[in-house]
Design a protein around this motif. Sequence first.
Motif, PDB file in Angstrom:
ATOM      1  N   LEU A  61       1.048  -1.258   0.040  1.00  0.00           N
ATOM      2  CA  LEU A  61      -0.127  -0.103   0.217  1.00  0.00           C
ATOM      3  C   LEU A  61       0.814   1.228   0.075  1.00  0.00           C
ATOM      4  N   SER A  62       0.467   2.240  -0.836  1.00  0.00           N
ATOM      5  CA  SER A  62       1.343   3.549  -1.027  1.00  0.00           C
ATOM      6  C   SER A  62       0.945   4.361   0.362  1.00  0.00           C
ATOM      7  N   GLU A  94      -2.355   5.591   0.911  1.00  0.00           N
ATOM      8  CA  GLU A  94      -3.498   4.642   1.051  1.00  0.00           C
ATOM      9  C   GLU A  94      -3.365   4.264   2.489  1.00  0.00           C
ATOM     10  N   GLN A 107      -6.740   5.231   5.153  1.00  0.00           N
ATOM     11  CA  GLN A 107      -7.218   4.414   5.776  1.00  0.00           C
ATOM     12  C   GLN A 107      -7.109   4.543   7.261  1.00  0.00           C
ATOM     13  N   LYS A 124     -12.092   0.983  -2.435  1.00  0.00           N
ATOM     14  CA  LYS A 124     -11.477   2.293  -2.986  1.00  0.00           C
ATOM     15  C   LYS A 124     -11.681   3.385  -2.191  1.00  0.00           C
ATOM     16  N   THR A 125     -10.740   3.364  -1.253  1.00  0.00           N
ATOM     17  CA  THR A 125     -10.719   4.481  -0.278  1.00  0.00           C
ATOM     18  C   THR A 125     -10.250   5.839  -0.727  1.00  0.00           C
ATOM     19  N   GLN A 126      -9.570   5.911  -1.807  1.00  0.00           N
ATOM     20  CA  GLN A 126      -9.312   7.291  -2.506  1.00  0.00           C
ATOM     21  C   GLN A 126     -10.378   8.027  -3.011  1.00  0.00           C
ATOM     22  N   SER A 152      -2.354  10.718  -5.000  1.00  0.00           N
ATOM     23  CA  SER A 152      -1.074   9.758  -4.608  1.00  0.00           C
ATOM     24  C   SER A 152      -0.117  10.517  -3.623  1.00  0.00           C
TER      25      SER A 152
END
Length: 186
Positions: free
Chosen positions: A27-28, A31, A35, A57-59, A85
């Motif tokens: 995970l980036s 992300e 979260q 799809k939390t973004q 991002s």
Amino acid sequence: MIKLFSVKDKAKKPANEGDAANKANKLSAAELRIQKDLVELSLPKNISIHFPEGKEKTQHFEITICPDEGIYKGGKFLFDFNIPSGYPHEAPKVVCKTKVFHPNLDLDGKICLNILREDWKPVLSISSVVYGLQFLFLDPNPEDPLNKEAAQLFQDNPRQFQTYVQRSIQSGCSINGHYFPPCPAR
């Protein structure tokens, strides 16, 4: 004694059996942070969250604010959040999807909220943005407008401004040649 075959077997496992664990490890930073922000998000009863592409799809998500006091009481306003991002070093991209007569929201849904632009800092969170948006409905700021016509009316004739806002929320109306569809909270 080291068992070479068991080491090779363990090396093979993550490629197939441990895919879910590998994805979690990949995970980036954005992300992981989103979260964390979402887990810590505590919304009052007049604010809700929706994930149009699914909770994984939390973004990308939507926040609905239904002010329970102030000029915009009784309205329902939808905001679209896209998390870049570079989050948390970059502010979330937020647009108001509800056309509303407001000094700090333009007709395209752009929002004049300093923490979404020049005052964004990585220590801020989604919660900070949500409460900032809620505050715009409780205390519109005509001193820093995106909608100059709304700001001018708000300053010159607050009673007329409030009448327009309530009429647009309840039944929809045209103001200065722009139609604002109804957006009641019911």
